[in-house]
Design a protein around this motif. Sequence first.
Motif, PDB file in Angstrom:
ATOM      1  N   UNK A  68      -9.758  -8.372  14.522  1.00  0.00           N
ATOM      2  CA  UNK A  68      -8.874  -8.348  15.680  1.00  0.00           C
ATOM      3  C   UNK A  68      -8.957  -9.672  16.446  1.00  0.00           C
ATOM      4  N   UNK A  69     -10.183 -10.178  16.576  1.00  0.00           N
ATOM      5  CA  UNK A  69     -10.352 -11.450  17.286  1.00  0.00           C
ATOM      6  C   UNK A  69      -9.742 -12.599  16.506  1.00  0.00           C
ATOM      7  N   UNK A  70      -9.866 -12.508  15.155  1.00  0.00           N
ATOM      8  CA  UNK A  70      -9.539 -13.678  14.348  1.00  0.00           C
ATOM      9  C   UNK A  70      -8.159 -13.594  13.698  1.00  0.00           C
ATOM     10  N   UNK A  71      -7.311 -12.653  14.131  1.00  0.00           N
ATOM     11  CA  UNK A  71      -5.927 -12.797  13.712  1.00  0.00           C
ATOM     12  C   UNK A  71      -5.275 -11.640  13.007  1.00  0.00           C
ATOM     13  N   UNK A  72      -5.942 -10.492  12.898  1.00  0.00           N
ATOM     14  CA  UNK A  72      -5.307  -9.384  12.202  1.00  0.00           C
ATOM     15  C   UNK A  72      -5.060  -8.245  13.180  1.00  0.00           C
ATOM     16  N   UNK A  73      -3.916  -7.595  13.053  1.00  0.00           N
ATOM     17  CA  UNK A  73      -3.650  -6.419  13.873  1.00  0.00           C
ATOM     18  C   UNK A  73      -4.405  -5.234  13.295  1.00  0.00           C
ATOM     19  N   UNK A  74      -4.818  -4.312  14.156  1.00  0.00           N
ATOM     20  CA  UNK A  74      -5.555  -3.152  13.667  1.00  0.00           C
ATOM     21  C   UNK A  74      -5.056  -1.929  14.416  1.00  0.00           C
ATOM     22  N   UNK A  75      -5.600  -0.771  14.089  1.00  0.00           N
ATOM     23  CA  UNK A  75      -5.226   0.427  14.824  1.00  0.00           C
ATOM     24  C   UNK A  75      -6.457   0.995  15.501  1.00  0.00           C
ATOM     25  N   UNK A  76      -6.261   1.502  16.710  1.00  0.00           N
ATOM     26  CA  UNK A  76      -7.341   2.124  17.456  1.00  0.00           C
ATOM     27  C   UNK A  76      -6.796   3.416  18.046  1.00  0.00           C
ATOM     28  N   UNK A  77      -7.417   4.547  17.725  1.00  0.00           N
ATOM     29  CA  UNK A  77      -6.964   5.862  18.176  1.00  0.00           C
ATOM     30  C   UNK A  77      -5.471   6.043  17.860  1.00  0.00           C
ATOM     31  N   UNK A  78      -5.121   5.647  16.635  1.00  0.00           N
ATOM     32  CA  UNK A  78      -3.772   5.843  16.170  1.00  0.00           C
ATOM     33  C   UNK A  78      -2.745   4.873  16.707  1.00  0.00           C
ATOM     34  N   UNK A  79      -3.207   3.952  17.565  1.00  0.00           N
ATOM     35  CA  UNK A  79      -2.244   3.003  18.131  1.00  0.00           C
ATOM     36  C   UNK A  79      -2.455   1.628  17.522  1.00  0.00           C
ATOM     37  N   UNK A  80      -1.333   0.952  17.366  1.00  0.00           N
ATOM     38  CA  UNK A  80      -1.406  -0.406  16.854  1.00  0.00           C
ATOM     39  C   UNK A  80      -2.039  -1.312  17.914  1.00  0.00           C
ATOM     40  N   UNK A  81      -3.072  -2.074  17.517  1.00  0.00           N
ATOM     41  CA  UNK A  81      -3.705  -2.997  18.456  1.00  0.00           C
ATOM     42  C   UNK A  81      -3.332  -4.423  18.081  1.00  0.00           C
ATOM     43  N   UNK A  82      -2.717  -5.109  19.016  1.00  0.00           N
ATOM     44  CA  UNK A  82      -2.350  -6.501  18.785  1.00  0.00           C
ATOM     45  C   UNK A  82      -3.600  -7.360  18.653  1.00  0.00           C
ATOM     46  N   UNK A  83      -3.558  -8.275  17.701  1.00  0.00           N
ATOM     47  CA  UNK A  83      -4.678  -9.204  17.587  1.00  0.00           C
ATOM     48  C   UNK A  83      -4.742 -10.079  18.838  1.00  0.00           C
ATOM     49  N   UNK A  84      -5.964 -10.398  19.274  1.00  0.00           N
ATOM     50  CA  UNK A  84      -6.104 -11.267  20.434  1.00  0.00           C
ATOM     51  C   UNK A  84      -6.307 -12.718  20.003  1.00  0.00           C
ATOM     52  N   UNK A  85      -6.070 -12.977  18.712  1.00  0.00           N
ATOM     53  CA  UNK A  85      -6.301 -14.334  18.194  1.00  0.00           C
ATOM     54  C   UNK A  85      -5.580 -15.426  18.988  1.00  0.00           C
ATOM     55  N   UNK A  86      -4.301 -15.221  19.409  1.00  0.00           N
ATOM     56  CA  UNK A  86      -3.652 -16.300  20.156  1.00  0.00           C
ATOM     57  C   UNK A  86      -4.454 -16.707  21.396  1.00  0.00           C
ATOM     58  N   UNK A  87      -4.899 -15.701  22.171  1.00  0.00           N
ATOM     59  CA  UNK A  87      -5.694 -16.013  23.360  1.00  0.00           C
ATOM     60  C   UNK A  87      -7.073 -16.533  22.978  1.00  0.00           C
ATOM     61  N   UNK A  88      -7.700 -15.834  21.998  1.00  0.00           N
ATOM     62  CA  UNK A  88      -9.076 -16.166  21.645  1.00  0.00           C
ATOM     63  C   UNK A  88      -9.170 -17.587  21.097  1.00  0.00           C
TER      64      UNK A  88
END
Lengths: 284, 299
Positions: A55-75
């Motif tokens: 998630x930090x390094x550029x891949x989207x993931x799911x958490x509790x069934x929801x799509x989690x945007x990668x934070x790579x742009x900010x990180x």
Amino acid sequence: MRRISAKPVGVVVLLIWSLGPIYWALASSFMRPTDLTAQPPHFLPPVVTWQHYANLLGFNSTFQGQQVQSVWPQFSRALVNSLVTSGAATIVTVALAALGAYAFVRLRFPGRDAIFALVVATLAIPAYTVMIPLYRLMIVVHLVDTYLGVTLIYVSAFLPLALWLMRSVYRALPLSLEEAAALDGASRLYTLFRIVIPLSAPGLIASAILTFLSAWGMFVVPLVFSPTLHTKPLTVLIPEFVTKNYVDYGLMNAAGLLAIIPPVLVVIFLNRYLVSGLMAGAGK
Amino acid sequence: MSLALALAPGRRRETGLGLLLALPIVLVMASLVFYPLLLTLWDSLHRVDPMRYGTPFVGLGQYIELFNDSDVGAAWGNTIWLVIMAVVAETVGGVLIALLLQSVRRGRQWLLAAVILPWAMPPIVNAIIWLWIYNPSYGLLNAVLRDLGVISHYHVWFNDRATALALIAVVHVWRMMPLTAVIVLAALQGIPHELYEAARIDGARPWRSFVAITLPLIAPALAIALTQSTIFAFNLFDEAWILAGASLDTRTLLIETYMLAFQNLHFSYGMALSVLVMLVSLAVSLLYVMRSGRGATYE
């Protein structure tokens, strides 16, 4: 008998105290969200997951069934900001200290001792004291949220210690070498760059490490002077993961661990210089 | 032909080079530290408030207001408690760690690296690691203490002011204790081994030789370590901010200053408080300099 067994126990307790919390963060950073909230807690991740790092390094993931945007742009942006500001502050601070300390040790000029005393005296006053007027000043000269502004503040904060360190390093050098160079007709500057600075390499490394680690860990200064991702460093970005609607402890721990890679490398490979710098910085 | 005359051009060139090499330092420190410092002192006597018109002179009015401000009073209380807890723990723990390190022969540099690591890390990351440990529902602290039978049910640690301050102090001590340990270790390494030999031959027990030999000889180093611990704890911000935010229960002086200036935008009121914080920091350092006048004359 008692004294023989006390030492290993002490060592184990010390290692658990120093490294235990870091181990726990490391283990947590590899746990799935369901394992993080398990009762009782797992001391080892039951299943190793890379999702927080992903998630930090550029891949989207799911958490509790929801799509989690990668934070790579900010990180990634904050990582670059941290590297640029800490790196620039280190280079400028060490360069100014290496040149200035020579003047304060070997050259005579009016006001020398008074200037040195004043600069070193600022070690005793907290950097935060001047933050409010500095903020107004930086707004006037349009340096808020710029690399230049943040770097300059870091330099002014870390220069006194670096100067103090370099002066004690130069003082410990034998004067005879410089005198021999002078007799051979070498100029002051030639002596400084060709003899004094090369001989002071360990001291320069120590000053550079102390400056870099201090800049890398800075929080309050960028909290005020780096309001946007334009210059916001990791130390200001990472706590923002905490204050989002739900606290993602896996992500937070993973981000924290990525942020401690430089200090860990320094402690593993350059600890000798770090320790000597700390000892000299605190002493005479 | 006098020697002084022959040297004069060289001396003048030396003066010029000295000024040139020192100039950047003077410029940086003058513009970014001393000028703002004078501005702080000046503005603390005026009302500088971006939300209000004008900057009238108010004398010591803001300082008087500070003494009657209950939030500021609470911040002083919190900070003093943190300083006491941190300085005691760092000094006792730091000396113990230094003695242990001194006695370890094999792998000392690795143990030292492990000890220093918490100091080298960003304070923010340290605080986040402990925030997770202190988590009321899933944190390690509750689980470990319940397994050990110390507590019967999970606690929300930051609901109680004294506990919250103690837990913040733990995080700060975790970070700063290595510094005390390293400073004391340097002093320990300077003690000649023969002293201990002589004491042992005279039949002195370890504790006795610690009190009679070690303690007096590491006293100057301890004074330095104490000054550092005090100033760092006095200026605590990061740990308290991450663990408890702006909560009044744990708000330190620096957090209070930050809130006054950058959240409530009472610039000069915040500056007055930061002047007081600076004066106390300076007083602590002066106390140390006066106590160890030996070092000053030794130069």
